[in-house]
Each structure stands twice: as structure tokens, then as C-alpha cells.
Write an enzyme that holds these catalytic residues in place. Structure first.
Site, PDB file in Angstrom:
ATOM      1  N   LYS A   9       0.831  -1.213   0.000  1.00  0.00           N
ATOM      2  CA  LYS A   9       0.000   0.000   0.000  1.00  0.00           C
ATOM      3  C   LYS A   9       0.864   1.262   0.000  1.00  0.00           C
ATOM      4  O   LYS A   9       2.068   1.199   0.284  1.00  0.00           O
ATOM      5  CB  LYS A   9      -0.934  -0.032   1.215  1.00  0.00           C
ATOM      6  CG  LYS A   9      -1.970  -1.163   1.142  1.00  0.00           C
ATOM      7  CD  LYS A   9      -2.978  -1.079   2.287  1.00  0.00           C
ATOM      8  CE  LYS A   9      -4.049  -2.140   2.156  1.00  0.00           C
ATOM      9  NZ  LYS A   9      -5.130  -1.974   3.159  1.00  0.00           N
ATOM     10  N   TYR A  49     -12.695  -2.816  -3.630  1.00  0.00           N
ATOM     11  CA  TYR A  49     -13.224  -2.719  -2.266  1.00  0.00           C
ATOM     12  C   TYR A  49     -14.753  -2.613  -2.253  1.00  0.00           C
ATOM     13  O   TYR A  49     -15.334  -2.010  -1.335  1.00  0.00           O
ATOM     14  CB  TYR A  49     -12.603  -1.520  -1.548  1.00  0.00           C
ATOM     15  CG  TYR A  49     -11.157  -1.758  -1.123  1.00  0.00           C
ATOM     16  CD1 TYR A  49     -10.780  -2.922  -0.464  1.00  0.00           C
ATOM     17  CD2 TYR A  49     -10.171  -0.795  -1.363  1.00  0.00           C
ATOM     18  CE1 TYR A  49      -9.468  -3.148  -0.074  1.00  0.00           C
ATOM     19  CE2 TYR A  49      -8.848  -1.007  -0.967  1.00  0.00           C
ATOM     20  CZ  TYR A  49      -8.515  -2.181  -0.326  1.00  0.00           C
ATOM     21  OH  TYR A  49      -7.211  -2.402   0.081  1.00  0.00           O
ATOM     22  N   PHE A  57     -15.864   4.576   6.315  1.00  0.00           N
ATOM     23  CA  PHE A  57     -14.465   4.889   6.001  1.00  0.00           C
ATOM     24  C   PHE A  57     -14.117   4.642   4.526  1.00  0.00           C
ATOM     25  O   PHE A  57     -12.961   4.755   4.140  1.00  0.00           O
ATOM     26  CB  PHE A  57     -13.526   4.068   6.890  1.00  0.00           C
ATOM     27  CG  PHE A  57     -13.730   2.572   6.812  1.00  0.00           C
ATOM     28  CD1 PHE A  57     -13.198   1.821   5.765  1.00  0.00           C
ATOM     29  CD2 PHE A  57     -14.483   1.906   7.777  1.00  0.00           C
ATOM     30  CE1 PHE A  57     -13.392   0.453   5.682  1.00  0.00           C
ATOM     31  CE2 PHE A  57     -14.682   0.521   7.695  1.00  0.00           C
ATOM     32  CZ  PHE A  57     -14.138  -0.194   6.645  1.00  0.00           C
ATOM     33  N   ARG A  85      -1.675 -14.474   3.741  1.00  0.00           N
ATOM     34  CA  ARG A  85      -2.707 -13.845   4.583  1.00  0.00           C
ATOM     35  C   ARG A  85      -2.276 -13.884   6.066  1.00  0.00           C
ATOM     36  O   ARG A  85      -2.389 -12.908   6.790  1.00  0.00           O
ATOM     37  CB  ARG A  85      -4.003 -14.632   4.377  1.00  0.00           C
ATOM     38  CG  ARG A  85      -5.208 -14.048   5.025  1.00  0.00           C
ATOM     39  CD  ARG A  85      -5.992 -13.224   4.045  1.00  0.00           C
ATOM     40  NE  ARG A  85      -7.125 -12.626   4.725  1.00  0.00           N
ATOM     41  CZ  ARG A  85      -7.576 -11.412   4.493  1.00  0.00           C
ATOM     42  NH1 ARG A  85      -7.013 -10.643   3.593  1.00  0.00           N
ATOM     43  NH2 ARG A  85      -8.595 -10.937   5.156  1.00  0.00           N
ATOM     44  N   THR A  91      -6.534  -7.521  10.055  1.00  0.00           N
ATOM     45  CA  THR A  91      -6.837  -6.267   9.340  1.00  0.00           C
ATOM     46  C   THR A  91      -6.594  -5.062  10.240  1.00  0.00           C
ATOM     47  O   THR A  91      -5.924  -4.101   9.841  1.00  0.00           O
ATOM     48  CB  THR A  91      -8.322  -6.278   8.888  1.00  0.00           C
ATOM     49  OG1 THR A  91      -8.562  -7.434   8.093  1.00  0.00           O
ATOM     50  CG2 THR A  91      -8.664  -5.016   8.123  1.00  0.00           C
ATOM     51  N   ARG A 102       1.612  -6.589   9.583  1.00  0.00           N
ATOM     52  CA  ARG A 102       0.827  -5.507  10.193  1.00  0.00           C
ATOM     53  C   ARG A 102       1.170  -5.356  11.675  1.00  0.00           C
ATOM     54  O   ARG A 102       1.235  -4.241  12.198  1.00  0.00           O
ATOM     55  CB  ARG A 102      -0.666  -5.781   9.988  1.00  0.00           C
ATOM     56  CG  ARG A 102      -1.105  -5.602   8.540  1.00  0.00           C
ATOM     57  CD  ARG A 102      -2.454  -6.208   8.278  1.00  0.00           C
ATOM     58  NE  ARG A 102      -2.984  -5.860   6.974  1.00  0.00           N
ATOM     59  CZ  ARG A 102      -4.069  -6.416   6.438  1.00  0.00           C
ATOM     60  NH1 ARG A 102      -4.736  -7.336   7.107  1.00  0.00           N
ATOM     61  NH2 ARG A 102      -4.497  -6.052   5.239  1.00  0.00           N
ATOM     62  N   ASN A 112      -2.660  -0.207   6.872  1.00  0.00           N
ATOM     63  CA  ASN A 112      -2.136  -1.460   7.413  1.00  0.00           C
ATOM     64  C   ASN A 112      -1.155  -2.174   6.464  1.00  0.00           C
ATOM     65  O   ASN A 112      -1.088  -3.391   6.413  1.00  0.00           O
ATOM     66  CB  ASN A 112      -3.299  -2.371   7.835  1.00  0.00           C
ATOM     67  CG  ASN A 112      -4.258  -2.626   6.687  1.00  0.00           C
ATOM     68  OD1 ASN A 112      -4.006  -2.208   5.558  1.00  0.00           O
ATOM     69  ND2 ASN A 112      -5.348  -3.312   6.959  1.00  0.00           N
ATOM     70  N   HIS A 115      -2.252  -5.261   1.211  1.00  0.00           N
ATOM     71  CA  HIS A 115      -3.465  -5.996   0.866  1.00  0.00           C
ATOM     72  C   HIS A 115      -3.054  -7.412   0.514  1.00  0.00           C
ATOM     73  O   HIS A 115      -2.049  -7.602  -0.179  1.00  0.00           O
ATOM     74  CB  HIS A 115      -4.176  -5.384  -0.346  1.00  0.00           C
ATOM     75  CG  HIS A 115      -5.201  -6.318  -0.936  1.00  0.00           C
ATOM     76  ND1 HIS A 115      -6.474  -6.427  -0.426  1.00  0.00           N
ATOM     77  CD2 HIS A 115      -5.113  -7.242  -1.930  1.00  0.00           C
ATOM     78  CE1 HIS A 115      -7.131  -7.359  -1.096  1.00  0.00           C
ATOM     79  NE2 HIS A 115      -6.329  -7.875  -2.014  1.00  0.00           N
ATOM     80  N   GLU A 126      -8.772 -11.192  -8.316  1.00  0.00           N
ATOM     81  CA  GLU A 126      -7.962  -9.989  -8.086  1.00  0.00           C
ATOM     82  C   GLU A 126      -6.733  -9.956  -9.003  1.00  0.00           C
ATOM     83  O   GLU A 126      -6.358  -8.886  -9.505  1.00  0.00           O
ATOM     84  CB  GLU A 126      -7.530  -9.925  -6.617  1.00  0.00           C
ATOM     85  CG  GLU A 126      -8.712  -9.664  -5.686  1.00  0.00           C
ATOM     86  CD  GLU A 126      -8.316  -9.646  -4.213  1.00  0.00           C
ATOM     87  OE1 GLU A 126      -7.164  -9.994  -3.883  1.00  0.00           O
ATOM     88  OE2 GLU A 126      -9.174  -9.287  -3.394  1.00  0.00           O
TER      89      GLU A 126
HETATM   90  P1  IDP Z   1      -8.185  -7.132   4.635  1.00  0.00           P
HETATM   91  O1  IDP Z   1      -7.346  -6.068   3.954  1.00  0.00           O
HETATM   92  O2  IDP Z   1      -7.517  -7.678   5.861  1.00  0.00           O
HETATM   93  O3  IDP Z   1      -8.629  -8.215   3.685  1.00  0.00           O
HETATM   94  P2  IDP Z   1     -10.894  -6.003   4.478  1.00  0.00           P
HETATM   95  O4  IDP Z   1     -12.000  -6.202   5.469  1.00  0.00           O
HETATM   96  O5  IDP Z   1     -11.029  -6.631   3.146  1.00  0.00           O
HETATM   97  O6  IDP Z   1      -9.521  -6.429   5.196  1.00  0.00           O
HETATM   98  O7  IDP Z   1     -10.722  -4.433   4.316  1.00  0.00           O
HETATM   99  C1  IDP Z   1      -9.976  -3.900   3.269  1.00  0.00           C
HETATM  100  C2  IDP Z   1      -9.209  -2.711   3.794  1.00  0.00           C
HETATM  101  O8  IDP Z   1     -10.121  -1.712   4.248  1.00  0.00           O
HETATM  102  C3  IDP Z   1      -8.316  -2.996   4.984  1.00  0.00           C
HETATM  103  O9  IDP Z   1      -7.077  -3.589   4.649  1.00  0.00           O
HETATM  104  C4  IDP Z   1      -8.156  -1.611   5.563  1.00  0.00           C
HETATM  105  O10 IDP Z   1      -7.195  -0.850   4.823  1.00  0.00           O
HETATM  106  C5  IDP Z   1      -9.549  -1.029   5.341  1.00  0.00           C
HETATM  107  N1  IDP Z   1     -10.400  -1.201   6.528  1.00  0.00           N
HETATM  108  C6  IDP Z   1     -11.046  -2.339   6.912  1.00  0.00           C
HETATM  109  N2  IDP Z   1     -11.737  -2.143   8.058  1.00  0.00           N
HETATM  110  C7  IDP Z   1     -11.499  -0.844   8.413  1.00  0.00           C
HETATM  111  C8  IDP Z   1     -11.938  -0.017   9.518  1.00  0.00           C
HETATM  112  O11 IDP Z   1     -12.686  -0.442  10.408  1.00  0.00           O
HETATM  113  N3  IDP Z   1     -11.501   1.268   9.513  1.00  0.00           N
HETATM  114  C9  IDP Z   1     -10.681   1.773   8.534  1.00  0.00           C
HETATM  115  N4  IDP Z   1     -10.260   1.047   7.499  1.00  0.00           N
HETATM  116  C10 IDP Z   1     -10.667  -0.255   7.433  1.00  0.00           C
HETATM  117 MG    MG Z   2      -9.953  -8.099   2.139  1.00  0.00          MG
END
Ligand code: IDP
Ligand code: MG
Length: 153
Positions: A9, A49, A57, A85, A91, A102, A112, A115, A126
Site C-alpha cells: 500500500k 473494495y 471509512f 494472509r 486487518t 501488520r 495497514n 493488501h 484480483e
Molecule cells: P483485509 O485487507 O484484511 O482483507 P478487508 O476487510 O477486506 O480487510 O478491508 C480492506 C481494507 O479496508 C483494509 O485492509 C483496511 O485498509 C480497510 N479497513 C477495513 N476495516 C477498516 C476499519 O474499520 N476502519 C478503517 N479502514 C478499514
Molecule cells: Mg480483504
């Protein structure tokens, strides 16, 4: 063998952590088969996304992903999707276990570092989203016999 998408990222690049993160995947024994630096667009992030489009957010997330270039990587290996993963960690990075990417480099839910695809099915979708066939490099891995059992290759 399985393939998965990793996006380094914008914060990973800006903070000078790209080499460190790539090195972790290399040392785990994963094989880098495609890589490119791009600027993500609003259009592709709406798709990537889509599962978060109703979250408060969502726009912040997209803005963060467009704030600087990202590095797209395709890693190949035995159980690559789950292995990568797990290496990324939770996350919400404040909850991510130390030793994960992370958990070592972030405390943010949004910023974080990486991805990672969450299933083999989504990895395929993807990878198709970000790479074309000519982006992949196929090369021999003479060490495979030292990294894997015959039924894992
Ligand atoms: P992942 O990246 O671990 O697969 P996802 O739920 O797919 O998690 O979310 C995608 C991205 O959205 C996360 O990596 C993070 O950057 C952002 N994100 C997810 N949940 C939150 C939150 O509660 N607050 C702010 N950003 C979030
Ligand atoms: Mg995800």
C-alpha cells in the site's frame, strides 16, 4: 501451485518498508512471478473494495490507496493464499500479532501496509483485475526440491 495478490500500500512505499516486506515473502520461500508499480484509480478501487462500499471509512480508504503509488505483486507457492494472509496479520493492525507484517509495522485499521487476497477464488479474480498474461514471468526454481515435498510442488 497457488498464486495470490499482494498490494504494497502507499504507506508501505512512503515509509520505505517495501524491501522489508518483499524480503519476508522471499524468505518464506514464496516465488515472485509478477510485479509492477502503479497508481490506483477511484474506478478500480470501487471494484476492489466493493464489499466495503457502505462503510463510513470507504472514501478515506480509497483516498489512502491513491495517495501514492502502490506495488502489485503476485506470489506463488504451496498454500500461498493462506500463508501470505497469515503473514499479513489481522486487518485491524492494533490487534495484529507481533511477528506479522501488520503487527510489526502498523497500529492502524486503515493504513495497514499490505493488501492480501483472502481466498483462492478471490486471488484469481484480483490477479485478473491487476495483471495481464504478459505481466507474468515464468522461470525455473532449482531450489524447489529443497523447499517442497514432491506432492507440494
Ligand atoms: P483485509 O485487507 O484484511 O482483507 P478487508 O476487510 O477486506 O480487510 O478491508 C480492506 C481494507 O479496508 C483494509 O485492509 C483496511 O485498509 C480497510 N479497513 C477495513 N476495516 C477498516 C476499519 O474499520 N476502519 C478503517 N479502514 C478499514
Ligand atoms: Mg480483504
Amino acid at each position: 501451485m497457488e498464486r495470490t495478490l499482494v498490494i504494497l500500500k502507499p504507506g508501505c512505499l512512503q515509509r520505505g518498508l517495501a524491501g522489508e516486506v518483499i524480503s519476508r515473502f522471499e524468505k518464506r520461500g514464496l516465488k515472485l512471478v509478477a510485479m509492477k508499480m502503479v497508481r490506483l484509480t477511484d474506478e478500480v478501487l470501487d471494484v476492489h473494495y466493493a464489499h466495503l462500499k457502505d462503510k463510513p471509512f470507504f472514501q478515506w480508504l480509497k483516498d489512502g490507496m491513491m495517495a501514492a503509488p502502490v506495488i502489485l505483486c503476485c506470489w506463488e507457492g504451496h498454500c500461498a493464499v493462506q500463508v501470505v494472509r497469515d503473514m499479513a496479520g489481522a486487518t485491524r493492525a492494533s490487534k495484529a500479532v507481533p511477528g506479522t507484517i501488520r503487527g510489526d509495522y502498523s497500529t492502524s485499521a486503515q493504513e495497514n501496509i499490505v493488501h492480501t487476497s483472502d481466498s483462492p477464488e478471490n486471488a484469481a479474480i484480483e490477479l485478473e483485475r491487476f495483471f495481464v498474461e504478459s505481466d507474468y514471468c515464468f522461470y525455473d526454481s532449482p531450489l524447489d526440491a529443497f523447499k517442497y515435498a514432491p506432492d507440494e510442488i
